[in-house]
Design a protein around this motif. Sequence first.
Motif, PDB file in Angstrom:
ATOM      1  N   HIS A  98      31.449  43.805  48.684  1.00  0.00           N
ATOM      2  CA  HIS A  98      30.282  43.221  48.093  1.00  0.00           C
ATOM      3  C   HIS A  98      28.526  42.398  48.836  1.00  0.00           C
ATOM      4  CE1 HIS A  98      33.022  41.215  44.402  1.00  0.00           C
ATOM      5  NE2 HIS A  98      34.177  42.052  45.554  1.00  0.00           N
ATOM      6  N   ALA A 119      29.287  37.630  37.596  1.00  0.00           N
ATOM      7  CA  ALA A 119      30.241  36.984  38.186  1.00  0.00           C
ATOM      8  C   ALA A 119      30.021  35.527  36.966  1.00  0.00           C
ATOM      9  CB  ALA A 119      29.241  36.983  39.787  1.00  0.00           C
ATOM     10  N   ASP A 158      38.967  41.828  36.998  1.00  0.00           N
ATOM     11  CA  ASP A 158      38.538  42.476  38.138  1.00  0.00           C
ATOM     12  C   ASP A 158      37.619  44.072  37.341  1.00  0.00           C
ATOM     13  OD1 ASP A 158      39.681  41.008  40.225  1.00  0.00           O
ATOM     14  OD2 ASP A 158      41.207  41.563  39.358  1.00  0.00           O
ATOM     15  N   ASN A 217      31.774  31.811  38.199  1.00  0.00           N
ATOM     16  CA  ASN A 217      33.222  31.021  38.968  1.00  0.00           C
ATOM     17  C   ASN A 217      34.074  29.908  38.052  1.00  0.00           C
ATOM     18  OD1 ASN A 217      32.124  31.796  41.122  1.00  0.00           O
ATOM     19  ND2 ASN A 217      30.984  30.091  41.465  1.00  0.00           N
ATOM     20  N   GLY A 272      31.605  34.267  41.472  1.00  0.00           N
ATOM     21  CA  GLY A 272      32.682  35.141  40.776  1.00  0.00           C
ATOM     22  C   GLY A 272      34.033  35.367  41.072  1.00  0.00           C
ATOM     23  N   HIS A 273      34.765  34.524  41.763  1.00  0.00           N
ATOM     24  CA  HIS A 273      36.241  34.459  42.321  1.00  0.00           C
ATOM     25  C   HIS A 273      36.315  33.816  41.138  1.00  0.00           C
ATOM     26  CE1 HIS A 273      36.327  29.577  41.668  1.00  0.00           C
ATOM     27  NE2 HIS A 273      34.639  29.465  42.378  1.00  0.00           N
ATOM     28  N   ARG A 274      36.298  33.711  40.147  1.00  0.00           N
ATOM     29  CA  ARG A 274      36.829  33.721  38.976  1.00  0.00           C
ATOM     30  C   ARG A 274      37.255  34.166  37.948  1.00  0.00           C
ATOM     31  NH1 ARG A 274      40.816  29.331  35.847  1.00  0.00           N
ATOM     32  NH2 ARG A 274      40.900  30.592  34.035  1.00  0.00           N
ATOM     33  N   SER A 275      36.422  35.549  37.546  1.00  0.00           N
ATOM     34  CA  SER A 275      36.030  37.115  36.993  1.00  0.00           C
ATOM     35  C   SER A 275      34.623  37.540  37.405  1.00  0.00           C
ATOM     36  CB  SER A 275      35.894  36.648  35.544  1.00  0.00           C
ATOM     37  OG  SER A 275      36.637  37.854  34.047  1.00  0.00           O
ATOM     38  N   ILE A 276      35.367  39.261  37.447  1.00  0.00           N
ATOM     39  CA  ILE A 276      34.171  39.815  37.572  1.00  0.00           C
ATOM     40  C   ILE A 276      33.957  41.066  36.782  1.00  0.00           C
ATOM     41  CG2 ILE A 276      32.918  39.006  40.206  1.00  0.00           C
ATOM     42  CD1 ILE A 276      34.725  41.770  40.836  1.00  0.00           C
ATOM     43  N   CYS A 277      32.763  40.799  35.826  1.00  0.00           N
ATOM     44  CA  CYS A 277      33.232  41.095  34.767  1.00  0.00           C
ATOM     45  C   CYS A 277      32.153  42.010  33.840  1.00  0.00           C
ATOM     46  CB  CYS A 277      33.728  40.408  33.478  1.00  0.00           C
ATOM     47  SG  CYS A 277      32.753  39.243  32.571  1.00  0.00           S
ATOM     48  N   ARG A 292      37.415  43.642  43.486  1.00  0.00           N
ATOM     49  CA  ARG A 292      38.229  42.749  43.183  1.00  0.00           C
ATOM     50  C   ARG A 292      37.647  41.304  43.000  1.00  0.00           C
ATOM     51  NH1 ARG A 292      43.544  43.734  43.292  1.00  0.00           N
ATOM     52  NH2 ARG A 292      44.126  44.954  44.364  1.00  0.00           N
ATOM     53  N   ARG A 293      37.270  40.337  42.342  1.00  0.00           N
ATOM     54  CA  ARG A 293      37.403  39.607  42.470  1.00  0.00           C
ATOM     55  C   ARG A 293      36.642  38.866  44.241  1.00  0.00           C
ATOM     56  NH1 ARG A 293      41.357  36.029  38.871  1.00  0.00           N
ATOM     57  NH2 ARG A 293      42.264  38.741  38.685  1.00  0.00           N
TER      58      ARG A 293
END
Length: 374
Positions: free
Chosen positions: A197, A171, A120, A173, A149-154, A141-142
């Motif tokens: 978002h 973003a 996140d 998945n 982006g539900h797996r990782s946002i960075c 948060r994701r």
Amino acid sequence: MRSLILPMLMVAGVVVAETKPFPAVIPNEKPDFPISAAMERLYDEWNPHEDRANELYSNFKYTELNFKREKNVSRRDPTKVIKVDGIYHVWYTGRRTECPPVGLKKMTETQPGTDWDLADIWHATSSNGIDWVEDAAPAVRRPPKPEQGHRSICTPGILVWEGKYYLYFQAYNQVGGQEYCPVRVAYADSPNGPWTHHPANVVEPSPEGTWGNIKINDPCPVVHNGRILIYYKGAPIERGPEYVLRMQGVSFCDNPLGPFEASTLNPVINSGHETCMFAWKDGVAALVALDGPEKNTIQWSPDGENFKVMSMIQVPPVAPGPYCPTTFEGKGDGRGFTWGLCHINPDGGGAANESILARFDCDLSLDHDVPVFK
Ligand code: AAL
């Protein structure tokens, strides 16, 4: 071109330039007698007075931030630092997982594949740029499944635009070598959030068969000539040695929520890993590190698209996020920076370990009367 009024000698009917020993006091102008290719370059490409006279040259000093090192907690890829009402703010990739990265083949719903997986975006503040306090929870948060982006946002990049704050980020998945990754954005009225978002991608990977057709990494916003420029690293499908990975491109937009339009000249930087662009005079400068034939250089461009190498630097910061407020002013008077945050992988492995944040100090500023760290 060598001057036409070279001192000439006639040798067996052939005119040759007279050679002379190179003087102890380095001439300001290129000498009019034969000099080596290296000395030609010194005058044609560089500066006969060495890098101390080069405004875009600096050394770098590093200090670890005061965050406690914790197992399976990683902090990396900081944004630029901004100052609002006397307080410094930074955002970065934050990972808190049950185990260290297990690699792309073994990763699960709760076990990260890489250091930036299951991440996140976190936020920290400082009153002096040295002592930092991390928020108790992520700033962004994701998003829930199935949003992108539900797996990782960075790997965020901050933009300040017309009094509002925009955090651009990668973003995912699915994190992996060949996984689709556009850039998304969250926005807020205050650097302390709350962040919303935006529901659409703002920078898309480039079309099939082109240099950045899989992922857009490291979004790095700069304001130039009244427009928002987002720089990024692109990655094509890896299909053998003919693919040059890790070049950097730029997209433009007047609206921070996009959609951004890619430069027709992309890629505009042929090297580098993480992006670090900043306003410099009436153009855009880039600190280029880690990968490619022009790694460890600082480059400059009058238009943001056509860059020239200005200096070669040693031990540059990795994933730098400098404190340079003029980068968002868009006044054509970029002043550079003297410090920022970056990341370090203390255990060596970039993707397989925890990273930590560090502060770097340097002199890439037009505001110093007396140069430091040169
Ligand atoms: C970073 C960036 C991108 C890469 C990885 C996470 O430092 O270059 O974000 O994908 O490493």
